[in-house]
Design a protein around this motif. Sequence first.
Motif, short mmCIF file in Angstrom:
data_model
loop_
_atom_site.label_atom_id
_atom_site.label_comp_id
_atom_site.label_asym_id
_atom_site.label_seq_id
_atom_site.Cartn_x
_atom_site.Cartn_y
_atom_site.Cartn_z
N GLU A 1 44.42 30.24 24.51
CA GLU A 1 45.76 30.14 25.09
C GLU A 1 45.77 30.62 26.54
O GLU A 1 46.43 30.04 27.39
N LEU A 2 45.04 31.68 26.82
CA LEU A 2 45.06 32.28 28.15
C LEU A 2 44.12 31.59 29.14
O LEU A 2 44.43 31.53 30.34
N TRP A 3 43.00 31.05 28.65
CA TRP A 3 42.00 30.52 29.60
C TRP A 3 41.58 29.07 29.31
O TRP A 3 40.75 28.52 30.02
N LEU B 1 51.80 34.70 29.37
CA LEU B 1 51.26 33.79 28.37
C LEU B 1 50.94 34.51 27.07
O LEU B 1 51.17 33.98 25.98
N LEU B 2 50.43 35.72 27.18
CA LEU B 2 50.11 36.50 25.99
C LEU B 2 51.38 36.79 25.19
O LEU B 2 51.40 36.65 23.96
N HIS C 1 50.85 26.02 30.23
CA HIS C 1 50.87 26.69 28.95
C HIS C 1 49.69 26.24 28.11
O HIS C 1 49.22 25.11 28.21
N LEU D 1 40.55 40.13 27.15
CA LEU D 1 41.75 39.99 26.32
C LEU D 1 42.27 41.36 25.92
O LEU D 1 43.48 41.62 25.98
N HIS E 1 44.32 42.85 28.68
CA HIS E 1 45.67 42.29 28.80
C HIS E 1 46.58 42.79 27.68
O HIS E 1 47.77 43.06 27.91
N LYS F 1 48.98 36.02 33.02
CA LYS F 1 48.31 36.13 31.73
C LYS F 1 49.11 36.98 30.75
O LYS F 1 49.12 36.74 29.54
N GLN F 2 49.80 37.97 31.27
CA GLN F 2 50.63 38.81 30.42
C GLN F 2 51.80 38.00 29.86
O GLN F 2 52.18 38.15 28.68
#
Length: 293
Positions: free
Chosen positions: A50-52, A29-30, A148, A64, A67, A26-27
């Motif tokens: 974007e993350l989930w 993707l962030l 992604h 969020l 993260h 997740k980091q």
Amino acid sequence: MRFRILGSPELYDDVRHRHIPLNAPKQRLLLGALLSHPNRTVPRETLVRELWGGTPPRKSASTLNAHVSLLRKALLEVEPERANAPRLVARGSGYLLEAAPEETDFGRFGQALDRTRRTAALDPENACTALREALGLWRGTVLEGGAHGPLCAELTARLEEERQQALELLFDCALRAGLHRYIVPELEEVTAAHPRRERFHDQLMEALCGCGREADAIGVYHRARRHLPAEADRTPLLTARLARIGARSLVPPAPDARPREAVRPEADHESVHSVFGYLAELLSGQVLLSPRV
């Protein structure tokens, strides 16, 4: 500070020369989502999606924020001097990550590509060197592949297209510099990896012809047509290249000093006519060769 996403996402401390990997998916993707729009606010709702995707956690806002805090902590590990002026900040209804183009590997790659485009025609050999250095920034796929969200997928597609454009320019410069035989193995590899990109097949045909391997070049044409649209007019580069190969085969050899038997003009005319007829059938796809490997 260097942000690296052309491969496994990581932060690089260019003062202390150390890598700070980002191990949490997740980091990563962030970071990718924020770098898709650097120096601009990305809304929280966009980052959650974007993350989930379509199934965010029940307390997505606080998750969020957690993260974001972890990513901010990693950034401060690289730049402790920016504790009072962090790069990652809350701004309005979202978050903003400060990053200049020269501080990202993909930004440096894009700048190098733009510079080389302006000088390639005048100095192809140095352009080859510059492009190889720029392509060396790629350590793998963007964000190391994987699932992604929309922002990262868009960023990945854009950067992959830039990479392929850089490869096309590299091969063009190498061909202009007369380095045909040196790039044949690379072109064979890249055409296998991107079978639907016509320009790579065309460059491979040109490189093979420059090595005197016209028959192999014709074989490339036939293999490429299996992956590209069937109509001849939908592959203009390959069709034109094949025509040039055929035209080259019609050029008579240089005369030697030994006398030769007279050839009946009508027989010579028939021979040339038959070659042109064969080439026309080849271009229309009516003739299939068994290319020499």
